[in-house]
Design an enzyme around this catalytic site. Structure first.
Site, mmCIF file in Angstrom:
data_model
loop_
_atom_site.group_PDB
_atom_site.id
_atom_site.type_symbol
_atom_site.label_atom_id
_atom_site.label_comp_id
_atom_site.label_asym_id
_atom_site.label_seq_id
_atom_site.Cartn_x
_atom_site.Cartn_y
_atom_site.Cartn_z
ATOM 1 N N HIS A 1 104.681 14.790 31.872
ATOM 2 C CA HIS A 1 103.817 13.725 32.440
ATOM 3 C C HIS A 1 102.757 14.312 33.380
ATOM 4 O O HIS A 1 102.312 13.638 34.297
ATOM 5 C CB HIS A 1 104.639 12.673 33.210
ATOM 6 C CG HIS A 1 105.829 12.176 32.475
ATOM 7 N ND1 HIS A 1 105.808 11.061 31.662
ATOM 8 C CD2 HIS A 1 107.103 12.655 32.399
ATOM 9 C CE1 HIS A 1 107.017 10.873 31.138
ATOM 10 N NE2 HIS A 1 107.811 11.832 31.565
ATOM 11 N N SER B 1 75.788 26.355 36.085
ATOM 12 C CA SER B 1 75.061 25.088 36.089
ATOM 13 C C SER B 1 73.625 25.361 36.492
ATOM 14 O O SER B 1 73.352 26.289 37.261
ATOM 15 C CB SER B 1 75.720 24.136 37.081
ATOM 16 O OG SER B 1 74.778 23.197 37.549
ATOM 17 N N LYS C 1 79.117 26.661 40.227
ATOM 18 C CA LYS C 1 79.819 26.286 38.997
ATOM 19 C C LYS C 1 80.090 27.460 38.054
ATOM 20 O O LYS C 1 79.272 28.354 37.909
ATOM 21 C CB LYS C 1 79.020 25.221 38.222
ATOM 22 C CG LYS C 1 78.945 23.880 38.911
ATOM 23 C CD LYS C 1 80.294 23.173 39.051
ATOM 24 C CE LYS C 1 80.769 22.554 37.758
ATOM 25 N NZ LYS C 1 79.933 21.427 37.354
ATOM 26 N N GLU D 1 85.609 23.612 26.153
ATOM 27 C CA GLU D 1 85.202 22.205 25.995
ATOM 28 C C GLU D 1 84.624 21.952 24.605
ATOM 29 O O GLU D 1 84.874 20.919 23.979
ATOM 30 C CB GLU D 1 84.154 21.837 27.050
ATOM 31 C CG GLU D 1 84.730 21.776 28.457
ATOM 32 C CD GLU D 1 83.622 21.657 29.497
ATOM 33 O OE1 GLU D 1 83.328 20.526 29.891
ATOM 34 O OE2 GLU D 1 83.056 22.685 29.892
#
Ligand code: ARG
Length: 458
Positions: free
Chosen positions: A156, A277, A283, A290
Site C-alpha cells: 500500500h 529544467s 531539477k 517517464e
C-alpha cells in the site's frame, strides 16, 4: 499506369484510392523477408518442375540482385508502388524480362504477406529476447552490488517489512524471465509457414510446401490453407507479450521516478539519462523512465488495434488485415527502444544505501519481527500480534521507535520479553532471518541471482 492485377478491372485507379490502398510506406520494412521468401518459392517451382531449372535460377539471381541493390542503397524503394510484394515483382520483371512474370505461379499475395510478416516478427522476437537477457544481466549485477543494502519493503506504499535493494531488483528480473519465456512461446506459433496456402484454397500445382518452409527455417507448416492466410493470432500474441514487457518496465519506471524524488532519495540516476529544467536550476528529471511509462500506453493501444481489426473478420483474407503491420512494428520498435534505454539506466544508477537504511529504521518496519519473537517465546501469533501492535501504538504516541524502549518498558507489555529482543528487532537480523525460499535473506537473494543468470538465456 494499369496495375499488375488489371484484368477484370482496368486497373486504373484514382490517385487518392492508390494512396489509401498502398502499404509500401510501412511494409517495405519486410523487403528482406519478401525477397528471401520469393527465392525459396522460385527454388521450389524449379525443383518441382513447375518452371524450368533455368527459369528458377534466373528468378533467384534476379531476386539476389534486388536484395543486394536495396541493401547497398543503389536501388530505392518506389513509394508509389502498392506494396513491397508488387514492388519487388515489378523490379524483377524489369530486370529479367518475361521470366519474372512466372514467380507468382502457385502463390498469392495472401500467403506471401503472411509469410513475410511471420519471418519479420520471428527476427523481432529474437532481438527482444536478446535485449531482455542483457537487461537481466545488468539487473543481476546491480542486485549483487546491493544484496546487503537494507531498504523498506512496501505494501500500500506504506513501509511494511525490511528487504534488500538486491531483493527488490531481482523481483523485476523474474518478471523479465517470464517475458522471455512468453516470447519463446509466441515464437513457436509464429514459426509456422503459411506459404503455399495461396489465395485461400491451396493450388492445383504439385507444390512442396515443406521444402519451402525448411528452406526458410520454419519448424512447421500450417495444415489448413484458409487458416494459413487468415491467422494473425501470432501478431496478437506478440503485441500482448510486448504489452506485458511494457507493463513491467512501467512499474519499474514508476519506482525509479519515486526513488529519485527528494522525498525518497533512494537512488541517483546518471546525468546521461536525466534532463534538467529550462527554468528550475535544481531539477534533475527522470525523463527516460517517464517516457517508458508513457510509451506503455502506446503499446497497449497497439494491442487494442490488432484485436479490434481481427474481430468479426470473415475467412479468409480481407484488406482490413493490412492494418496488422503498423501496430506490430510500433509495438516492437517501442519495446526495443525502451529496453535498450532501461538497461543503460540500470547499469549507471547508484543507490543511496544510507537513505534506504534510514527509511527502513523508521515506520516500525520490524513490528512483525517483534511479534515473531514473542511467538518464538511460546505465544500464539494472534496474541503476539496484539502485543506488538499495542507497543507500536504507544511508541507513536510517545514519539519513540521500538529500538529505544528499555527492557523494563518491554516487560510492562510481556514478561516473556528478554534482553535478546534487541537483536531480534535489529534490521539486519530481520533481513537475515527471512531464509524461506525466495525470501529477502542475503543467501536467498544470491540464489535468485544465480537462478536468473543460469536460466536467463534459455
Ligand atoms: N499489402 C497487402 C497486405 O499487407 C498484401 C496482401 C494483398 N492481398 C490482396 N488480396 N489484396 O495485407
Amino acid at each position: 499506369m494499369a496495375k499488375m492485377w488489371a484484368g477484370r478491372t482496368s486497373g486504373l485507379t484514382d490517385k487518392i484510392a492508390d494512396d489509401f490502398n498502398s502499404s509500401i510506406s510501412f511494409d517495405s520494412k519486410m523487403y528482406r523477408q519478401d525477397i528471401l521468401g520469393s527465392m525459396a518459392h522460385a527454388s521450389m517451382l524449379g525443383y518441382k518442375n513447375i518452371i524450368t531449372k533455368e527459369e528458377s535460377d534466373k528468378l533467384i539471381d534476379g531476386l539476389q540482385t534486388i536484395l543486394t541493390d536495396l541493401e547497398s542503397g543503389s536501388l530505392a524503394i518506389d513509394l508509389s508502388a502498392e506494396d513491397i510484394h508488387m514492388f519487388v515483382e515489378q523490379v524483377l520483371t524489369e530486370r529479367i524480362g518475361e521470366t519474372g512474370k512466372k514467380l507468382h505461379t502457385a502463390r498469392s499475395r495472401n500467403d506471401q504477406v503472411a509469410l513475410d510478416f511471420r519471418m519479420y516478427l520471428k527476427d523481432q522476437i529474437t532481438t527482444i529476447k536478446g535485449l531482455l537477457v542483457q537487461l537481466n544481466k545488468a539487473l543481476c549485477e546491480k542486485a549483487k552490488e546491493y544484496a546487503f543494502a537494507i531498504m523498506p519493503g512496501y505494501t500500500h506504499l506504506q513501509r511494511a517489512q525490511p528487504i534488500t535493494f538486491g531483493h527488490h531488483l531481482m523481483a523485476y528480473a523474474f518478471m523479465f524471465l517470464r517475458d522471455i519465456d512468453r516470447l519463446t512461446d509466441c515464437y513457436k506459433r509464429t514459426d509456422v509457414s503459411p506459404i503455399g496456402s495461396c489465395a485461400l484454397a491451396g493450388t492445383t500445382f504439385d507444390t512442396d510446401r515443406v521444402y519451402e518452409a525448411e528452406k526458410l527455417g520454419f519448424s512447421e507448416v500450417c495444415l489448413n490453407s484458409l487458416d494459413g492466410v487468415s491467422d494473425r493470432d501470432f501478431t496478437v500474441e506478440f503485441i500482448s507479450a510486448c504489452s506485458l514487457i511494457m507493463m513491467h518496465l512501467s512499474r519499474f519506471s514508476e519506482e525509479m521516478i519515486l526513488w529519485s524524488s527528494w522525498e525518497f532519495k533512494f537512488i541517483e540516476l546518471s546525468d546521461d539519462y536525466t534532463t534538467g529544467s529550462s527554468i528550475m536550476p535544481q531539477k534533475k528529471n527522470p525523463d527516460m523512465a517517464e517516457l517508458v511509462r508513457g510509451k506503455t500506453g502506446r503499446v497497449y493501444g497497439d494491442l487494442m488495434s490488432i484485436l479490434t481489426v481481427l474481430k468479426g473478420l470473415p475467412l479468409a483474407y480481407n484488406k482490413d488485415m493490412q492494418e496488422d503491420k503498423e501496430c506490430a512494428f510500433d509495438a516492437s520498435e517501442t519495446v526495443i527502444a525502451c529496453i535498450t534505454i532501461f538497461e543503460k539506466m540500470i547499469k549507471t544508477m547508484t543507490a543511496n544505501t544510507e537513505n534506504m537504511k534510514n527509511a527502513a529504521s523508521k515506520g516500525f518496519i520490524n513490528a512483525t519481527d517483534l511479534a515473531d519473537y514473542l511467538v518464538g517465546k511460546g505465544l500464539p501469533f494472534r496474541s503476539a500480534y496484539k502485543i506488538s501492535g499495542s507497543i507500536v501504538k504507544d511508541c507513536i504516541k510517545n514519539n519513540k521507535i521500538l529500538e529505544e524502549l528499555t527492557l523494563g518498558e518491554y516487560k510492562s507489555y510481556s514478561d516473556l520479553i528478554e534482553e535478546d529482543v534487541y537483536n531480534a528487532i535489529d534490521l539486519k537480523t530481520c533481513v537475515e532471518k527471512r531464509i524461506s525460499l525466495g525470501g529477502t535473506s542475503f543467501n536467498s537473494v544470491l540464489s535468485q541471482i544465480e537462478y536468473v543468470t543460469k536460466n536467463g538465456a534459455k
